[in-house]
Design a protein around this motif. Structure first.
Motif, mmCIF file in Angstrom:
data_model
loop_
_atom_site.group_PDB
_atom_site.id
_atom_site.type_symbol
_atom_site.label_atom_id
_atom_site.label_comp_id
_atom_site.label_asym_id
_atom_site.label_seq_id
_atom_site.Cartn_x
_atom_site.Cartn_y
_atom_site.Cartn_z
ATOM 1 N N ASP A 20 0.854 -1.190 0.000
ATOM 2 C CA ASP A 20 0.000 0.000 0.000
ATOM 3 C C ASP A 20 0.889 1.239 0.000
ATOM 4 O OD1 ASP A 20 -2.001 1.839 0.207
ATOM 5 O OD2 ASP A 20 -2.673 1.237 2.210
ATOM 6 N N THR A 21 1.210 1.725 -1.197
ATOM 7 C CA THR A 21 2.063 2.913 -1.345
ATOM 8 C C THR A 21 1.265 4.205 -1.357
ATOM 9 O OG1 THR A 21 1.989 2.497 -3.728
ATOM 10 C CG2 THR A 21 3.959 1.778 -2.588
ATOM 11 N N ALA A 22 -0.053 4.090 -1.374
ATOM 12 C CA ALA A 22 -0.895 5.286 -1.513
ATOM 13 C C ALA A 22 -0.609 6.370 -0.475
ATOM 14 C CB ALA A 22 -2.373 4.893 -1.489
ATOM 15 N N PRO A 23 -0.413 6.039 0.808
ATOM 16 C CA PRO A 23 -0.176 7.115 1.781
ATOM 17 C C PRO A 23 1.009 8.008 1.436
ATOM 18 C CG PRO A 23 -0.717 5.088 2.923
ATOM 19 C CD PRO A 23 -0.536 4.716 1.477
ATOM 20 N N ASP A 24 2.088 7.423 0.903
ATOM 21 C CA ASP A 24 3.243 8.237 0.532
ATOM 22 C C ASP A 24 2.989 9.041 -0.736
ATOM 23 O OD1 ASP A 24 5.167 7.871 2.603
ATOM 24 O OD2 ASP A 24 5.478 5.822 1.920
ATOM 25 N N PHE A 25 2.236 8.485 -1.682
ATOM 26 C CA PHE A 25 1.865 9.247 -2.874
ATOM 27 C C PHE A 25 0.977 10.430 -2.489
ATOM 28 C CE2 PHE A 25 3.660 5.906 -5.281
ATOM 29 C CZ PHE A 25 3.692 6.269 -6.617
ATOM 30 N N ILE A 26 0.035 10.191 -1.612
ATOM 31 C CA ILE A 26 -0.877 11.245 -1.155
ATOM 32 C C ILE A 26 -0.099 12.352 -0.450
ATOM 33 C CG2 ILE A 26 -2.749 11.748 0.479
ATOM 34 C CD1 ILE A 26 -3.725 8.802 -0.152
ATOM 35 N N ASN A 30 0.248 16.184 -2.101
ATOM 36 C CA ASN A 30 -0.308 17.330 -1.363
ATOM 37 C C ASN A 30 0.786 18.257 -0.844
ATOM 38 O OD1 ASN A 30 -3.078 17.063 -1.716
ATOM 39 N ND2 ASN A 30 -3.278 15.577 -0.053
ATOM 40 N N GLN A 31 1.953 17.707 -0.551
ATOM 41 C CA GLN A 31 3.086 18.550 -0.167
ATOM 42 C C GLN A 31 3.512 19.436 -1.337
ATOM 43 O OE1 GLN A 31 6.251 16.349 1.717
ATOM 44 N NE2 GLN A 31 7.729 18.015 1.493
ATOM 45 N N LEU A 32 3.522 18.868 -2.530
ATOM 46 C CA LEU A 32 3.890 19.634 -3.716
ATOM 47 C C LEU A 32 2.830 20.687 -4.026
ATOM 48 C CD1 LEU A 32 6.071 19.886 -5.889
ATOM 49 C CD2 LEU A 32 4.803 18.236 -7.269
ATOM 50 N N ARG A 33 1.573 20.339 -3.856
ATOM 51 C CA ARG A 33 0.504 21.319 -4.060
ATOM 52 C C ARG A 33 0.628 22.468 -3.056
ATOM 53 N NH1 ARG A 33 -4.216 20.609 -6.829
ATOM 54 N NH2 ARG A 33 -5.434 21.541 -5.133
ATOM 55 N N GLN A 34 0.969 22.142 -1.836
ATOM 56 C CA GLN A 34 1.133 23.170 -0.813
ATOM 57 C C GLN A 34 2.249 24.149 -1.193
ATOM 58 O OE1 GLN A 34 2.561 21.796 3.028
ATOM 59 N NE2 GLN A 34 1.295 23.289 4.092
ATOM 60 N N PHE A 78 7.973 15.966 -7.933
ATOM 61 C CA PHE A 78 7.197 14.915 -7.276
ATOM 62 C C PHE A 78 8.062 13.682 -7.028
ATOM 63 C CE2 PHE A 78 4.693 11.039 -7.395
ATOM 64 C CZ PHE A 78 3.786 11.283 -6.379
ATOM 65 N N LEU A 79 8.811 13.261 -8.039
ATOM 66 C CA LEU A 79 9.644 12.069 -7.890
ATOM 67 C C LEU A 79 10.745 12.278 -6.851
ATOM 68 C CD1 LEU A 79 10.004 10.810 -11.575
ATOM 69 C CD2 LEU A 79 8.543 9.903 -9.765
ATOM 70 N N ASP A 80 11.292 13.475 -6.782
ATOM 71 C CA ASP A 80 12.326 13.774 -5.779
ATOM 72 C C ASP A 80 11.748 13.684 -4.370
ATOM 73 O OD1 ASP A 80 14.222 14.111 -7.739
ATOM 74 O OD2 ASP A 80 14.143 16.307 -7.723
ATOM 75 N N LEU A 81 10.541 14.212 -4.187
ATOM 76 C CA LEU A 81 9.886 14.125 -2.883
ATOM 77 C C LEU A 81 9.622 12.668 -2.518
ATOM 78 C CD1 LEU A 81 7.201 16.993 -3.000
ATOM 79 C CD2 LEU A 81 9.103 16.816 -1.380
ATOM 80 N N TYR A 82 9.155 11.908 -3.487
ATOM 81 C CA TYR A 82 8.833 10.509 -3.250
ATOM 82 C C TYR A 82 10.089 9.705 -2.897
ATOM 83 C CZ TYR A 82 6.982 5.814 -3.981
ATOM 84 O OH TYR A 82 6.622 4.498 -3.809
ATOM 85 N N ARG A 119 14.772 2.392 -9.676
ATOM 86 C CA ARG A 119 15.218 3.496 -8.804
ATOM 87 C C ARG A 119 14.362 3.596 -7.544
ATOM 88 N NH1 ARG A 119 14.134 9.778 -10.687
ATOM 89 N NH2 ARG A 119 14.428 10.773 -8.635
ATOM 90 N N PHE A 120 13.082 3.298 -7.687
ATOM 91 C CA PHE A 120 12.159 3.382 -6.550
ATOM 92 C C PHE A 120 11.818 1.996 -5.993
ATOM 93 C CE2 PHE A 120 11.168 6.838 -9.556
ATOM 94 C CZ PHE A 120 11.592 7.918 -8.794
ATOM 95 N N ALA A 121 11.643 1.024 -6.876
ATOM 96 C CA ALA A 121 11.187 -0.301 -6.429
ATOM 97 C C ALA A 121 12.204 -1.008 -5.551
ATOM 98 C CB ALA A 121 10.840 -1.165 -7.641
ATOM 99 N N ALA A 122 13.484 -0.967 -5.933
ATOM 100 C CA ALA A 122 14.504 -1.693 -5.178
ATOM 101 C C ALA A 122 14.664 -1.162 -3.749
ATOM 102 C CB ALA A 122 15.833 -1.683 -5.925
#
Length: 221
Positions: A20-26, A30-34, A78-82, A119-122
């Protein structure tokens, strides 16, 4: 695998299926929108689009397509934040660890075939302590053609010496089921994943559907 014979392997999609990766995507969106003085979006509104990756996040958060001005900057941001907080809130879906341990106890290898870049999965599966349990991790970086092409699934089977026709592929997107069918695998669609229109799952032509992780565990037994 149309019989109840022991499968040669069970392969999972990653986001929305295994974890469940959704919480980090959310959080990241929203951090980027802010940062751009925009109000946060409702978590459930974001959650439905997580399986479509960063492009979907930028489209949802800023109404931008790749060819438009400003898209690349926001996509990169977005990818950098993630990447900086790859598993702050991400977890296995409830009940999934027990399911995986059951497969391991039965000596059935399990692996991951995802469209998420390595880059992200591993680092993500390492953060969750899955890297030594997972028999294979196949990302777009490892193949010429990503899902819905069957190439990643064939490579996963080759790496763990599993016969595709006796393997199972589990996913929460139509492209997962299409890839699995093309590879000759038994396919399970999971309706608990990140699905924009849950009612369409019945149209994906999966061999069967699991509404919950508990349902999935029963099917894999």
């Amino acid at each position: 695998m149309k019989t109840k014979a022991k499968p040669s392997a069970v392969l999972f999609d990653l986001d929305g299926t295994l974890i469940d990766t959704a919480p980090d995507f959310i959080r990241c969106l929203n951090q980027l929108r802010q940062q751009h003085n925009l109000e946060p979006l409702a978590p459930e509104h974001i959650r439905r689009s997580v399986s479509n990756g960063a492009r979907a996040m930028v489209r949802l958060g800023f109404n931008l397509e790749p060819e438009q001005d400003g898209y690349l900057h926001k996509h990169t941001a977005f990818l950098d934040l993630y990447e900086a907080g790859i598993a702050e809130e991400t977890t296995l879906f409830e009940g999934m660890d027990t399911l995986l341990r059951d497969l391991e106890a039965k000596k059935i290898p399990w692996g991951i075939v995802t469209n998420k870049p390595v880059r992200f999965a591993a680092p993500l599966i390492t953060a969750l302590g899955l890297e030594k349990r997972c028999a294979t991790l196949i990302c777009p970086d490892h193949v010429t053609n990503r899902k819905p092409h069957p190439e990643p699934l064939f490579l996963a089977c080759k790496e763990i010496n599993a016969e595709p026709g006796r393997a199972i592929y589990v996913g929460d997107h139509e492209r997962d089921i299409e890839a699995g069918r093309k590879a000759g695998m038994y396919t399970i669609a999971v309706r608990y994943g990140y699905i924009e229109q849950p009612e369409t799952v019945d149209l994906w032509q999966a061999d069967t559907i699991a509404d919950t992780v508990s349902d999935l565990a029963k099917l894999l037994q």
